[in-house]
Write a protein that holds these residues in place. Structure first.
Motif, PDB file in Angstrom:
ATOM      1  N   GLY A 377       2.618 -59.875 -11.068  1.00 16.00           N
ATOM      2  CA  GLY A 377       2.230 -58.744 -10.231  1.00 16.00           C
ATOM      3  C   GLY A 377       2.446 -57.416 -10.940  1.00 16.00           C
ATOM      4  O   GLY A 377       1.617 -56.494 -10.839  1.00 16.00           O
ATOM      5  N   LEU A 404       0.378 -60.584  -4.574  1.00 17.50           N
ATOM      6  CA  LEU A 404       0.358 -60.402  -6.017  1.00 17.50           C
ATOM      7  C   LEU A 404      -0.168 -59.002  -6.389  1.00 17.50           C
ATOM      8  O   LEU A 404       0.117 -58.504  -7.474  1.00 17.50           O
ATOM      9  CB  LEU A 404      -0.513 -61.481  -6.664  1.00 17.50           C
ATOM     10  N   GLY A 405      -0.913 -58.368  -5.479  1.00 19.88           N
ATOM     11  CA  GLY A 405      -1.468 -57.048  -5.754  1.00 19.88           C
ATOM     12  C   GLY A 405      -0.724 -55.909  -5.102  1.00 19.88           C
ATOM     13  O   GLY A 405      -1.155 -54.748  -5.207  1.00 19.88           O
ATOM     14  N   GLU A 407       2.129 -54.464  -5.831  1.00 20.63           N
ATOM     15  CA  GLU A 407       2.694 -53.487  -6.754  1.00 20.63           C
ATOM     16  C   GLU A 407       1.624 -52.501  -7.220  1.00 20.63           C
ATOM     17  O   GLU A 407       1.880 -51.301  -7.352  1.00 20.63           O
ATOM     18  CB  GLU A 407       3.325 -54.201  -7.950  1.00 20.63           C
TER      19      GLU A 407
END
Length: 501
Positions: A377, A404-405, A407
């Motif tokens: 990430g 996962l996206g 950040e």
């Protein structure tokens, strides 16, 4: 006179070469075979002259025959597969038969490829006499033809004529097999007058025998599954044409988001129909197309490709798409599989994505292995922010799990993160970045209607979702979800505007 003789000789050589080449090509084609993954099996495909398609299922289940499929027939010998029981195997056959387009296209492509390969080899062999004719020259050709009339020439000619017979060995005969003891019977005849069959399967033939006769119950159960599956998904696909969906305005592009199909090929035509109704021209695949990521599940990927082959296609692998098989297979079919580098998107912006790092064999980041979910990430966010600094702000991050996206959103470097994984639709949620910019996260439900990692059945095991993403001027402007319920009814969410910035 001499010139006429040379021309006549040349014509004879060309004709003989054409005959030789055609004979070799036909022989090679009819004796060729290819091993491919078909209906979940390692399958040996062989062309035949019968015009029929014969599926050889093995020693415990009956063989099937489809009559008059075309000028060239085909024999399909099913080999190894992953399966828990014979009953489960038969149910899988029935389910795939409900939408066999991907498998039929695959067999057709393999047979055509074998024909082209045989034709090229036949052409090569056919050119050999022409090459020798030209290389020998007129003088040596005359000596050769005069030599044929000698005693040694006659012996050599006889040996040349005997050689093909020695290679062919027509006196060799195969032993009588158990397969030859069976007889072909239509499904209608096998089922009997008390069973009502779908019209399209009544004339399919089954090879009967002492063992396969005991499989009648399994066959009839499979037919029931086939009928229910085809009816449910066909009805759903037809109903999708009447859904009240927002249609794109001038300058807008609609992308269809699918995720967590888990081998449910029946939903592919439904998803396509929803996309067509909404004016979509792009498909975004957030992963988990399979349950194990094994080659036997290639039938699911073939179906996905068949449904969207004329669209722009982008994807990532999910945590259940273990290893590299899924990503490699789809890439070979023409999909753009995202690998951590931003690519140009059809809507004018940029698209970034990466496979789920929790999948066995995945998680590599440009030759670096063993990265954790959080580390991947962070790397994804680094790349998104680097692109933004270069003036190429990422409009969409496509991942299997939207977390996962997060950040990248927290740093304010992307407009929208799309994912799946949870099998529950969520969003759009607004995320304010550390620089004050806003982005959105959106999670699609399970397109396959999967309970855990299992979706195969005559209908979805739970509600099946797809999402529609609208873009304008290279950025997302709206989202809408569509849900097919297990009873065949529909739920359609309101179109939700998004304003990243």
């Amino acid at each position: 006179m001499g010139r006429r003789r040379r021309v006549a000789g040349g014509i004879v050589v060309v004709c003989l070469s054409a005959l030789l080449g055609a004979s070799v090509a036909v022989s090679l084609f009819l004796n060729s075979s290819r091993t491919v993954v078909l209906v979940g099996h390692d399958t040996v495909v062989r062309p035949t002259t019968s015009g029929d398609a014969v599926v050889q299922t093995g020693p415990l289940l009956p063989d099937f025959r489809f009559r008059d499929v075309g000028p060239v027939g085909v024999s399909l010998a099913l080999g190894k597969t992953e399966v828990g029981s014979v009953e489960e195997l038969v149910e899988r056959y029935a389910y795939i038969a409900g939408d066999p387009t991907g498998q039929v296209d695959k067999v057709r492509a393999v047979v055509v490829d074998m024909a082209v390969s045989a034709a090229l080899r036949g052409l090569g062999v056919g050119l050999v006499p022409v090459a020798f004719y030209l290389l020998l020259g007129r003088h040596r050709r005359g000596e050769l033809f005069r030599g044929v009339r000698s005693r040694n020439g006659l012996v050599a000619l006889a040996l040349l004529l005997v050689l093909p017979v020695l290679v062919w060995q027509p006196w060799e005969a195969d032993a009588e097999t158990q397969e030859e003891q069976g007889s072909w019977q239509t499904l209608a005849e096998l089922a009997g007058p008390d069973v009502t069959l779908p019209g399209e399967v009544r004339d399919i033939e089954v090879r009967t025998g002492p063992v396969t006769t005991q499989s009648k119950r399994l066959v009839l159960s499979a037919i029931d599954t086939y009928d229910k599956s085809k009816e449910f998904y066909s009805t759903a696909a037809e109903g999708a044409a009447d859904l009240d969906l927002r249609e794109p305005e001038d300058g807008e592009t609609v992308a269809l988001l699918v995720s967590d199909r888990h081998d449910n090929i029946g939903m592919d035509r439904v998803a396509r129909a929803i996309g067509e109704r909404a004016g979509a021209t792009v498909v975004l695949d957030a992963g988990d197309d399979t349950s194990t990521g094994q080659p036997w599940e290639a039938f699911s990927l073939d179906s996905l490709e068949g449904a969207f082959s004329d669209w722009e296609r982008f994807g990532v692998a999910g945590n259940h798409d273990h290893g590299t098989f899924v990503s490699t297979y789809l890439a070979d079919l023409g999909w753009t599989m995202l690998d951590g580098e931003a690519v140009d998107a059809p809507w004018g912006g940029t698209l970034l994505g990466v496979d789920d790092p929790r999948s066995s064999g995945l998680g590599n980041w440009r030759e670096e292995s063993g990265l954790s979910f959080a580390e991947v990430g962070d790397r994804l966010a680094d790349d998104a922010c680097a692109a933004a600094e270069d003036g190429e702000r990422v409009s969409t991050v496509l991942v299997h799990d939207a977390n996962l996206g997060r950040e990248a959103l927290a740093r304010g470097c992307v407009d929208l993160v799309l994912g799946g994984h949870t099998h529950v639709q969520a969003g759009p949620d607004v995320i304010t970045g550390e620089d004050g910019s806003t982005g959105y996260t959106w999670t699609n439900g399970t397109t396959g209607g999967a309970a855990y990692a299992i979706a195969i059945g005559s209908k979805p095991r739970r509600d099946a979702d797809v999402s529609l993403v609208t873009y304008a001027d290279g950025r997302p402007i709206g989202l809408q979800w569509v849900r097919l319920r297990t009873d065949g009814s529909w739920l359609v969410g309101d179109w939700s505007p998004v304003e990243p910035g």
